[in-house]
Motif scaffolding. Structure first.
Motif, PDB file in Angstrom:
ATOM      1  N   TYR A 103       0.831  -0.968  -0.139  1.00  0.00           N
ATOM      2  CA  TYR A 103      -0.109   0.018  -0.013  1.00  0.00           C
ATOM      3  C   TYR A 103       0.842   1.197  -0.076  1.00  0.00           C
ATOM      4  N   VAL A 104       2.013   0.988   0.613  1.00  0.00           N
ATOM      5  CA  VAL A 104       3.026   2.445   0.642  1.00  0.00           C
ATOM      6  C   VAL A 104       3.412   2.738  -0.848  1.00  0.00           C
ATOM      7  N   ALA A 105       3.817   1.601  -1.683  1.00  0.00           N
ATOM      8  CA  ALA A 105       3.938   1.600  -2.925  1.00  0.00           C
ATOM      9  C   ALA A 105       2.851   2.290  -3.730  1.00  0.00           C
ATOM     10  N   ALA A 106       1.692   1.776  -3.382  1.00  0.00           N
ATOM     11  CA  ALA A 106       0.403   2.134  -4.359  1.00  0.00           C
ATOM     12  C   ALA A 106       0.255   3.591  -4.073  1.00  0.00           C
ATOM     13  N   TYR A 107       0.240   3.970  -2.686  1.00  0.00           N
ATOM     14  CA  TYR A 107      -0.192   5.184  -2.511  1.00  0.00           C
ATOM     15  C   TYR A 107       0.702   6.472  -2.766  1.00  0.00           C
ATOM     16  N   LEU A 108       2.010   5.719  -2.950  1.00  0.00           N
ATOM     17  CA  LEU A 108       3.106   6.861  -3.360  1.00  0.00           C
ATOM     18  C   LEU A 108       2.919   7.014  -4.702  1.00  0.00           C
ATOM     19  N   ASP A 109       2.885   5.960  -5.480  1.00  0.00           N
ATOM     20  CA  ASP A 109       2.586   6.127  -7.032  1.00  0.00           C
ATOM     21  C   ASP A 109       1.392   7.034  -7.232  1.00  0.00           C
ATOM     22  N   ARG A 110       0.657   7.050  -6.429  1.00  0.00           N
ATOM     23  CA  ARG A 110      -0.620   7.681  -6.822  1.00  0.00           C
ATOM     24  C   ARG A 110      -0.362   9.364  -6.674  1.00  0.00           C
ATOM     25  N   VAL A 111       0.373   9.570  -5.590  1.00  0.00           N
ATOM     26  CA  VAL A 111       0.366  11.135  -5.034  1.00  0.00           C
ATOM     27  C   VAL A 111       1.884  11.651  -5.324  1.00  0.00           C
ATOM     28  N   ASN A 112       2.724  10.851  -5.966  1.00  0.00           N
ATOM     29  CA  ASN A 112       4.160  11.326  -6.026  1.00  0.00           C
ATOM     30  C   ASN A 112       4.238  12.422  -6.975  1.00  0.00           C
ATOM     31  N   VAL A 113       3.018  12.498  -7.736  1.00  0.00           N
ATOM     32  CA  VAL A 113       3.093  13.615  -8.630  1.00  0.00           C
ATOM     33  C   VAL A 113       2.984  14.950  -7.863  1.00  0.00           C
ATOM     34  N   GLY A 114       2.655  15.128  -6.544  1.00  0.00           N
ATOM     35  CA  GLY A 114       2.737  16.279  -5.779  1.00  0.00           C
ATOM     36  C   GLY A 114       4.076  16.666  -5.624  1.00  0.00           C
ATOM     37  N   PHE A 115       5.103  15.669  -5.605  1.00  0.00           N
ATOM     38  CA  PHE A 115       6.528  16.079  -5.492  1.00  0.00           C
ATOM     39  C   PHE A 115       6.876  16.170  -6.926  1.00  0.00           C
ATOM     40  N   LEU A 154       2.677   6.341   6.188  1.00  0.00           N
ATOM     41  CA  LEU A 154       4.012   6.132   5.973  1.00  0.00           C
ATOM     42  C   LEU A 154       4.440   6.155   4.441  1.00  0.00           C
ATOM     43  N   SER A 155       3.633   6.332   3.594  1.00  0.00           N
ATOM     44  CA  SER A 155       4.047   6.916   2.160  1.00  0.00           C
ATOM     45  C   SER A 155       4.588   8.313   2.281  1.00  0.00           C
ATOM     46  N   GLY A 156       4.105   9.083   3.219  1.00  0.00           N
ATOM     47  CA  GLY A 156       4.480  10.355   3.675  1.00  0.00           C
ATOM     48  C   GLY A 156       5.657  10.415   4.266  1.00  0.00           C
ATOM     49  N   ILE A 157       6.044   9.692   5.272  1.00  0.00           N
ATOM     50  CA  ILE A 157       6.937   9.495   6.209  1.00  0.00           C
ATOM     51  C   ILE A 157       8.195   9.194   5.353  1.00  0.00           C
ATOM     52  N   ILE A 158       7.900   7.934   4.566  1.00  0.00           N
ATOM     53  CA  ILE A 158       9.163   7.407   3.560  1.00  0.00           C
ATOM     54  C   ILE A 158       9.364   8.220   2.568  1.00  0.00           C
ATOM     55  N   GLY A 159       8.197   7.967   1.954  1.00  0.00           N
ATOM     56  CA  GLY A 159       8.127   8.353   0.580  1.00  0.00           C
ATOM     57  C   GLY A 159       8.353   9.997   0.202  1.00  0.00           C
ATOM     58  N   GLY A 160       8.003  11.059   1.221  1.00  0.00           N
ATOM     59  CA  GLY A 160       8.338  12.250   1.008  1.00  0.00           C
ATOM     60  C   GLY A 160       9.969  12.588   1.071  1.00  0.00           C
TER      61      GLY A 160
END
Length: 434
Positions: A35-47, A161-167
């Motif tokens: 889910y971290v991978a899924a959510y990150l791929d969905r919202v990493n466009v924000g970065f 977690l996608s924000g804590i790690i992915g950001g």
């Protein structure tokens, strides 16, 4: 499926706490990483937006539309995806979803025009459609409601977690790989994070089991205990068939409630990096590191509320109060937008409240749905929530282009959380407090 299983003695009956604790340790860590991978791929466009808009000369409205069009494809294919999942089984379909969305996400590195941006974001939504309801449905196969709140909260901790790690990771990739081999930082980010999701999808085919009966790591007594607990609970639920999952007024009420919560959720997810940058932080790596703070607050809030909800067997107030907290946090963040420290504190409160709404919502629907009704009802709720995912970022982008500030749009998102909180109480306590 388990009719041939019999317990030979009273001593053979497994302890429920130990058994479901074992299930949590076996299933949730892997699903959480997915889910971290899924959510990150969905919202990493924000970065990506921090560099991409300047490189490609996109307006804020173009970005908002591209961020939101993901949810059009997602909503259109959500129910068909879950219909196929019921036939193929969760293991194959979850793996297929992850492989295809990872490849499409990686292809985002080739965006050059607004149209290519829109098309790939739409296809990413099509590829990912059905993932969350498939996982939530998968959890209903393994966990009765008395343990599902904790399981859902642990799984949906993937959002913070996608924000804590992915950001920080996204910020680091964009900074460290910028112009490496002639590619921009945002292009490397899409490529690396997309291929990671694809790899996890391949692992799904080998690690997950379709159901309790096919789990070789459980003893016959453990399988019988889980099956009996799930069957006993299913007899108390009013909705069972796929048709009921799509046509029941109760399901449509749950779907409408989820719509208003996801308005706030995606407002934070897609615009948090921009809000932090507008408060005076310019370096993408620093923006990424600071986004981890609100998501850490959200992770703590999700865990504490999920644990309390299961212990007290109370669902409505555990959903409405976090929504209220999220609305207050968003409103305060607008009032102190020019002060980075205060804005970050307010956004931490907003994120803790808003993101906690998601796992708590997913304790409501399974309380009235089982079997095919659960698969279809969850897909319907997620589809309608996806419409909010389209409206929310587009609304904020349009407001910023029109007024030069995201403040008014953020206040609208806070109001949607209050509406969602009010709708929660239209669900009878006797049905959802389990």
């Amino acid at each position: 499926m388990t009719s041939g299983l019999t317990l030979t003695s009273v001593e053979a009956v497994p302890d429920g706490q130990v058994l479901y604790g074992r299930l949590l340790r076996r299933l949730i860590p892997f699903l959480l990483v997915c889910y971290v991978a899924a959510y990150l791929d969905r919202v990493n466009v924000g970065f990506a937006k921090l560099q991409m808009l300047n490189d490609l000369k996109f307006s804020e409205t173009v970005y908002g539309l591209g961020a939101g069009v993901f949810f059009i494809g997602y909503a259109l294919f959500e129910i068909p995806s879950n219909m196929i999942m019921v036939r193929t089984g969760p293991r194959v379909w979850i793996g297929r979803i992850m492989v295809t969305w990872g490849l499409v996400s990686a292809a985002m590195m080739f965006v050059t025009t607004p149209m290519s941006f829109y098309v790939l974001r739409f296809l990413l939504g099509v590829a990912e459609a059905g993932f969350i309801p498939a996982i939530v449905y998968y959890l209903t196969i393994w966990f009765p409601s008395s343990h599902r709140g904790k399981a859902s909260a642990m799984f949906l901790a993937g959002i913070p977690l996608s924000g804590i790690i992915g950001g920080p990771v996204s910020g680091w990739i964009m900074t460290s790989f910028h112009t490496f081999h002639g590619l921009q930082g945002w292009q490397w980010m899409f490529l690396i994070e997309g291929l990671f999701a694809t790899l996890l999808g391949v692992v799904c085919f080998f690690y997950l089991d379709n159901d309790v009966a096919s789990a070789k790591w459980l003893t016959p007594a453990e399988k019988e205990r889980i099956t009996a607990d799930i069957a006993a609970e299913a007899r108390t639920k009013p909705l069972h068939s796929a048709r009921e999952g799509l046509t029941s007024g109760r399901v449509w009420l749950l779907s409408g409630t989820y719509f208003f919560f996801t308005m706030g959720l995606y407002g934070i997810s897609f615009w948090l990096p921009t809000i932090i940058r507008d408060s005076g932080v310019k370096d993408p790596l620093h923006v990424g590191l600071l986004t981890a703070i609100p998501y850490t607050g959200a992770l703590i809030g999700m865990y504490l509320v999920g644990r309390s909800s299961d212990r007290m067997r109370e669902r409505r107030w555990h959903l409405a109060v976090p929504a209220l907290v999220g609305a207050i946090g968003l409103a305060v963040s607008v009032m102190v937008a020019q002060n980075t420290a205060l804005a970050l504190a307010a956004l931490t409160v907003a994120a803790a409240g808003t993101l906690t709404c998601v796992p708590q919502f997913y304790t409501l629907a399974p309380s009235v749905l089982t079997g095919a009704a659960a698969a279809m009802g969850l897909a319907l709720a997620n589809s309608i929530g996806s419409i909010a995912g389209f409206i929310s970022p587009y609304l904020l982008g349009w407001v910023k282009d029109a007024t030069g500030s995201t403040g008014n749009g953020v206040l609208v998102l806070g109001a949607t959380l209050l509406i969602g909180a009010a709708l929660v109480f239209l669900n009878p306590a006797r049905l959802v407090n389990r």
